[in-house]
Motif scaffolding. Structure first.
Motif, PDB file in Angstrom:
ATOM      1  N   LYS A   1       0.834  -1.210   0.000  1.00  0.00           N
ATOM      2  CA  LYS A   1       0.000   0.000   0.000  1.00  0.00           C
ATOM      3  C   LYS A   1       0.870   1.261   0.000  1.00  0.00           C
ATOM      4  O   LYS A   1       0.595   2.230  -0.741  1.00  0.00           O
ATOM      5  CB  LYS A   1      -0.911  -0.002   1.230  1.00  0.00           C
ATOM      6  CG  LYS A   1      -1.846   1.205   1.347  1.00  0.00           C
ATOM      7  CD  LYS A   1      -2.866   1.238   0.220  1.00  0.00           C
ATOM      8  CE  LYS A   1      -4.022   2.196   0.512  1.00  0.00           C
ATOM      9  NZ  LYS A   1      -3.602   3.595   0.696  1.00  0.00           N
ATOM     10  N   LYS A   2       1.929   1.266   0.808  1.00  0.00           N
ATOM     11  CA  LYS A   2       2.829   2.418   0.849  1.00  0.00           C
ATOM     12  C   LYS A   2       3.494   2.637  -0.511  1.00  0.00           C
ATOM     13  O   LYS A   2       3.631   3.780  -0.983  1.00  0.00           O
ATOM     14  CB  LYS A   2       3.898   2.209   1.922  1.00  0.00           C
ATOM     15  CG  LYS A   2       3.389   2.219   3.351  1.00  0.00           C
ATOM     16  CD  LYS A   2       3.091   3.627   3.831  1.00  0.00           C
ATOM     17  CE  LYS A   2       2.771   3.635   5.321  1.00  0.00           C
ATOM     18  NZ  LYS A   2       2.486   4.999   5.819  1.00  0.00           N
ATOM     19  N   LEU A   3       3.911   1.548  -1.143  1.00  0.00           N
ATOM     20  CA  LEU A   3       4.549   1.657  -2.458  1.00  0.00           C
ATOM     21  C   LEU A   3       3.565   2.161  -3.507  1.00  0.00           C
ATOM     22  O   LEU A   3       3.899   3.008  -4.352  1.00  0.00           O
ATOM     23  CB  LEU A   3       5.123   0.300  -2.874  1.00  0.00           C
ATOM     24  CG  LEU A   3       6.316  -0.207  -2.050  1.00  0.00           C
ATOM     25  CD1 LEU A   3       6.591  -1.673  -2.357  1.00  0.00           C
ATOM     26  CD2 LEU A   3       7.563   0.633  -2.336  1.00  0.00           C
TER      27      LEU A   3
ATOM     28  N   ASP B   1       0.871   3.980  -2.953  1.00  0.00           N
ATOM     29  CA  ASP B   1       0.582   5.389  -2.678  1.00  0.00           C
ATOM     30  C   ASP B   1       1.689   6.298  -3.201  1.00  0.00           C
ATOM     31  O   ASP B   1       1.436   7.453  -3.574  1.00  0.00           O
ATOM     32  CB  ASP B   1       0.413   5.609  -1.171  1.00  0.00           C
ATOM     33  CG  ASP B   1      -0.877   5.013  -0.641  1.00  0.00           C
ATOM     34  OD1 ASP B   1      -1.746   4.643  -1.459  1.00  0.00           O
ATOM     35  OD2 ASP B   1      -1.005   4.896   0.600  1.00  0.00           O
ATOM     36  N   ALA B   2       2.919   5.762  -3.221  1.00  0.00           N
ATOM     37  CA  ALA B   2       4.059   6.548  -3.700  1.00  0.00           C
ATOM     38  C   ALA B   2       4.268   6.403  -5.201  1.00  0.00           C
ATOM     39  O   ALA B   2       5.208   6.989  -5.752  1.00  0.00           O
ATOM     40  CB  ALA B   2       5.320   6.114  -2.962  1.00  0.00           C
ATOM     41  N   GLY B   3       3.407   5.624  -5.875  1.00  0.00           N
ATOM     42  CA  GLY B   3       3.522   5.442  -7.314  1.00  0.00           C
ATOM     43  C   GLY B   3       4.682   4.557  -7.724  1.00  0.00           C
ATOM     44  O   GLY B   3       5.176   4.667  -8.856  1.00  0.00           O
ATOM     45  N   LYS B   4       5.109   3.663  -6.825  1.00  0.00           N
ATOM     46  CA  LYS B   4       6.248   2.793  -7.101  1.00  0.00           C
ATOM     47  C   LYS B   4       5.771   1.435  -7.606  1.00  0.00           C
ATOM     48  O   LYS B   4       4.889   0.818  -6.993  1.00  0.00           O
ATOM     49  CB  LYS B   4       7.095   2.599  -5.835  1.00  0.00           C
ATOM     50  CG  LYS B   4       7.711   3.875  -5.296  1.00  0.00           C
ATOM     51  CD  LYS B   4       8.746   4.446  -6.251  1.00  0.00           C
ATOM     52  CE  LYS B   4       9.421   5.684  -5.687  1.00  0.00           C
ATOM     53  NZ  LYS B   4      10.461   6.215  -6.582  1.00  0.00           N
ATOM     54  N   GLN B   5       6.357   0.968  -8.692  1.00  0.00           N
ATOM     55  CA  GLN B   5       6.022  -0.336  -9.243  1.00  0.00           C
ATOM     56  C   GLN B   5       6.852  -1.425  -8.553  1.00  0.00           C
ATOM     57  O   GLN B   5       8.014  -1.213  -8.190  1.00  0.00           O
ATOM     58  CB  GLN B   5       6.289  -0.362 -10.749  1.00  0.00           C
ATOM     59  CG  GLN B   5       5.398   0.572 -11.555  1.00  0.00           C
ATOM     60  CD  GLN B   5       3.932   0.171 -11.491  1.00  0.00           C
ATOM     61  OE1 GLN B   5       3.597  -1.017 -11.461  1.00  0.00           O
ATOM     62  NE2 GLN B   5       3.056   1.174 -11.471  1.00  0.00           N
ATOM     63  N   PHE B   6       6.241  -2.580  -8.389  1.00  0.00           N
ATOM     64  CA  PHE B   6       6.913  -3.717  -7.767  1.00  0.00           C
ATOM     65  C   PHE B   6       6.142  -4.977  -8.147  1.00  0.00           C
ATOM     66  O   PHE B   6       5.047  -4.910  -8.727  1.00  0.00           O
ATOM     67  CB  PHE B   6       6.957  -3.565  -6.241  1.00  0.00           C
ATOM     68  CG  PHE B   6       5.589  -3.547  -5.602  1.00  0.00           C
ATOM     69  CD1 PHE B   6       5.036  -4.695  -5.037  1.00  0.00           C
ATOM     70  CD2 PHE B   6       4.835  -2.372  -5.589  1.00  0.00           C
ATOM     71  CE1 PHE B   6       3.779  -4.669  -4.466  1.00  0.00           C
ATOM     72  CE2 PHE B   6       3.565  -2.347  -5.025  1.00  0.00           C
ATOM     73  CZ  PHE B   6       3.034  -3.502  -4.464  1.00  0.00           C
ATOM     74  N   GLU B   7       6.705  -6.128  -7.816  1.00  0.00           N
ATOM     75  CA  GLU B   7       6.030  -7.401  -8.052  1.00  0.00           C
ATOM     76  C   GLU B   7       5.723  -8.058  -6.717  1.00  0.00           C
ATOM     77  O   GLU B   7       6.441  -7.849  -5.731  1.00  0.00           O
ATOM     78  CB  GLU B   7       6.898  -8.322  -8.922  1.00  0.00           C
ATOM     79  CG  GLU B   7       7.147  -7.765 -10.321  1.00  0.00           C
ATOM     80  CD  GLU B   7       7.961  -8.706 -11.189  1.00  0.00           C
ATOM     81  OE1 GLU B   7       7.862  -9.942 -10.985  1.00  0.00           O
ATOM     82  OE2 GLU B   7       8.700  -8.211 -12.065  1.00  0.00           O
ATOM     83  N   LEU B   8       4.644  -8.864  -6.696  1.00  0.00           N
ATOM     84  CA  LEU B   8       4.194  -9.496  -5.458  1.00  0.00           C
ATOM     85  C   LEU B   8       3.790 -10.937  -5.735  1.00  0.00           C
ATOM     86  O   LEU B   8       3.069 -11.209  -6.693  1.00  0.00           O
ATOM     87  CB  LEU B   8       3.010  -8.726  -4.867  1.00  0.00           C
ATOM     88  CG  LEU B   8       2.315  -9.337  -3.641  1.00  0.00           C
ATOM     89  CD1 LEU B   8       3.246  -9.323  -2.430  1.00  0.00           C
ATOM     90  CD2 LEU B   8       1.031  -8.566  -3.313  1.00  0.00           C
TER      91      LEU B   8
END
Length: 737
Positions: A695-697, A699-706
């Motif tokens: 959620k924090k990522l 909200d900051a517009g950061k892309q990641f994989e999960l």
């Protein structure tokens, strides 16, 4: 510009895919170099060394029993190794373990003290990290007769035989019971057990953070039972959720988080003549921990370790079991925290003395005290650590222990007279050593390994003399592969602090080439990862990645173990400072080497290592470009209080420290490619940690994989799932580094 950039990425991606294909199928392209694969590591046993499983010494020390899986039945048979003939024989085939016309699937066993019976545990159900439940049976070795304890109840916990072998005690449905083995007569000892009241068993957090599961103990004469009682009514519940059925299922877990209320804990002693319980006086404050109890050489005296909430004051209490009155005979304090050792104290049977483990000198050592708390002798000393107290030979007054006198990156087996004289190392080669001592301390089974040697098992005399090699484990298959093994080294930081590291270089390493680096780390307080120890599948995975052209690097930052209490104490109040600082120092050190491509550094880790990965990708992204965080703790306020408060204090005492250490604080600074991984029924580091980080990522517009693993706990168990996880990680690193 966009079209050109997109074309460049497409070309680069194609090259990466080609590189992956070359790596996975190099066995075809380069037949002279056999390629290690994930199937080899996780779906075969070719690299799994054979152990001597489930060793149980015969009470007279003349033999030891062990189990071996029968390939025909897939059940465990019990074998006996005779110390006189040095030969083994089949002692109890599993096919004889039949009760009510049903096969008992034995999970473990132990001798009675008279050597006439085996206590056999049936199929176990895992509860938490250490605790299990199962049906339990008594097997008469001479007659072959089998009796079920408590009518074959499947939920028996902490089953223990009395010293004379006439009684068995156990926990059933949160209450303590004993049974007379000759008649089967059962007597209930406590009556108030329920989901909130636990008698003779531990709550989740004690088991996890104090590494205990037994819950109760026989006195040495078998006349009394000492037990823990937990009242966890006031502890808040956290909910583990099973999302697999059409309607999800909720399992509540009593989990005391940072700053919240813990269970109220008491120590009771039951007199088995009167069946009355006397409660030991541990003080009026119920916001404490009672992590250890030890019977003295008399059933009239019980020792108790009491730890304050901040865990910087430890009191060793001697309690009168008749009156419950107690007195403090020894105290330990520290400016940061006091560690509770697995074997903190040992009471010899004949003397009114006890052995005590302490870090008061700055290094963990063994001391000898009398029952009044007077120091009689410091048994070991020096600027090196005792790893753990392992035993005491009454006959010759020899103390046996693991220690790091010869090297802080190795573990050896030592013995010393209780007066501190005659210290000797009884393990030989450099590496990692453990011992299973016989009754009477005449023999021990020696388990040994090092970074290039999987497990070897020997039978030795306790002076170290070899009697017989039990498992050689040459594992010839390793020689068929083009593998390079880890090496240990040190470097000095910019402020001139020596740090230990472990490195694996690609086979056929060429110092003229530039290699990407994959860091593996943990870095938590008191931990050690750069050690001369075989690390199983994880090490094999790293050697596979080295085959694929990566340098693998691990560094033990300031705050880790093996180097004394002051070194560990650097972690206090901010768990992130030195791990981040020293991994940057390591990255700078590697960047100074001509064969390292400093633009291609990645990192991965599990649990605290997942936390480290997030710190580095958000606070050291100039150095670390790619990371995989498995089961990371992303907010220490969400974690259990015993662990977090030990190093960080209570939130009101260190609010800034909690903010500083939380990876969530820096989510907006993510500067590399991130893969987050978590099991959805992780009872330890709840997967809310990864969801909150996500959620924090976002909200900051950061892309990641999960990647989530449904209903998996902190370990993500199972060969197939392990392969799935490591295959995903491999693809991720090959595509991004």
């Amino acid at each position: 510009m966009k079209l050109k950039s997109s074309g460049h990425k497409t070309k680069r991606t194609s090259m990466k895919i080609f590189f992956i294909a070359v790596c996975f199928y190099s066995v075809i392209i380069l037949p002279q170099q056999k390629q290690l694969t994930l199937d080899d590591i996780f779906l075969s046993d070719k690299f799994t060394p054979e152990d001597v499983e489930n060793i149980r010494w015969k009470p007279d020390g003349s033999a030891f029993a062990f189990t071996r899986n029968n390939p025909g039945t897939s059940l465990n048979d019990i074998y006996l190794f005779d110390l006189n003939t040095l030969e083994e024989k089949l002692f109890l085939p599993a096919e004889k373990l039949i009760f009510n016309d049903k096969q008992i699937e034995m999970s473990s066993y132990e001798w009675t003290d008279d050597g006439k019976y085996f206590l056999i545990r049936g199929p176990e159900k895992r509860i938490w990290r250490h605790s299990r439940m199962s049906p339990v049976y008594l097997f008469n070795i001479e007659s072959g007769e089998i009796r079920a304890i408590a009518n074959e109840h499947p939920g028996l916990k902490n089953v223990k035989l009395s010293p004379d072998g006439n009684l068995a005690g156990y926990v059933k449905e949160h209450n303590l019971f004993i049974v007379e083995l000759s008649t089967g007569k059962e007597t209930q000892l406590t009556y108030d057990g329920n989901d909130n009241i636990l008698n003779g068993e531990f709550d989740w957090v004690y088991e996890e953070e104090f590494s205990i599961s037994g819950g109760w103990q026989w006195s040495r004469d078998g006349k009394k039972i000492a037990f823990w009682k937990f009242d966890q009514t006031r502890v808040k519940e956290f909910y583990l959720i099973d999302e697999m059925p059409p309607y999800n299922k909720v399992m509540p877990l009593k989990y005391p988080k940072v700053g919240e209320q813990n269970a109220i804990v008491k120590i009771g002693v039951i007199d088995l003549q009167t069946f009355k319980t006397k409660w030991m006086d541990t003080g009026s404050d119920d916001d404490i921990y009672l992590p250890r109890i030890y019977w003295t050489n008399s059933s009239t005296q019980l020792s108790i370790i009491r730890l304050n909430r901040l865990q910087n004051q430890l009191d060793f209490i001697l309690a009168d079991t008749e009156s419950g009155k107690s007195k403090i005979i020894l105290s330990e304090s520290d400016s940061c925290w006091v560690d509770v050792e697995e074997k903190h104290a040992f009471f010899p049977e004949r003397e009114n003395e006890f052995l005590w483990v302490s870090e008061r000198s700055g290094f963990r050592h063994i001391y000898l005290y009398d029952y009044s708390g007077n120091l009689e002798k410091q048994v070991t000393s020096g600027d090196w650590e005792v790893t753990s107290l392992e035993g005491y030979s009454e006959a010759d007054q020899l103390v046996y222990f693991y220690g790091k006198k010869n090297s802080e990156t190795e573990q050896h087996i030592y013995r010393v007279k209780s007066d501190g004289t005659g210290l000797e190392k009884i393990s030989g080669e450099p590496g990692w050593n453990e011992a299973n001592f016989s009754p009477g301390y005449k023999f021990f089974i020696h388990s040994y390994n090092n970074l290039s040697t999987p497990l070897k098992v020997y039978l030795r005399k306790t002076n170290g003399g070899l009697i017989k090699t039990l498992k050689e484990n040459n594992l010839a298959e390793i020689n068929e592969y083009n593998l390079s093994f880890p090496e240990l080294g040190t470097f000095n930081t910019s402020d001139d602090v020596r740090l230990n590291y472990m490195i694996i270089k690609p086979k056929n390493f060429n110092p003229e080439k530039k290699y990407p680096v994959l860091f593996y780390g943990y870095g938590g307080p008191g931990s050690q990862a750069a050690t001369n120890k075989w690390n199983g599948n994880r090490q094999l995975y790293h050697m596979m990645m080295a085959q694929n052209g990566f340098i693998i690097f691990t560094v033990d930052n300031r705050g880790t173990g093996g180097r004394g209490k002051s070194f560990k104490n650097l972690m206090y109040r901010d768990l992130s400072k030195w791990p981040v600082n020293d991994h940057i120092e390591a990255a700078k050190y590697l960047s100074s080497l001509p064969y390292v491509d400093s633009s291609r550094m990645g990192v991965w880790g599990w649990s605290g290592g997942g936390t480290l990965t997030l710190w580095l990708l958000t606070r050291a992204y100039d150095y670390f470009k790619v990371g995989v965080a498995v089961a990371p703790n992303t907010e220490f306020l969400n974690y259990d209080g015993i662990w977090s408060e030990r190093y960080m204090r209570l939130p009101e005492d260190n609010a800034d420290g909690y903010v500083q250490a939380s990876p969530q604080t820096y989510a907006h600074q993510l500067g590399g490619k991130l893969l987050l991984v978590h099991g959805t029924q992780d009872d330890n580091v709840h997967y809310q940690h990864s969801l909150q980080m996500a959620k924090k990522l976002q909200d900051a517009g950061k892309q990641f994989e999960l990647m989530l693993y449904p209903n998996q706990n902190h370990s993500i168990r199972g060969a197939g799932l392990q392969k799935h996880l490591y295959e995903m990680m491999t693809n991720f690193f090959l595509m991004t580094l």
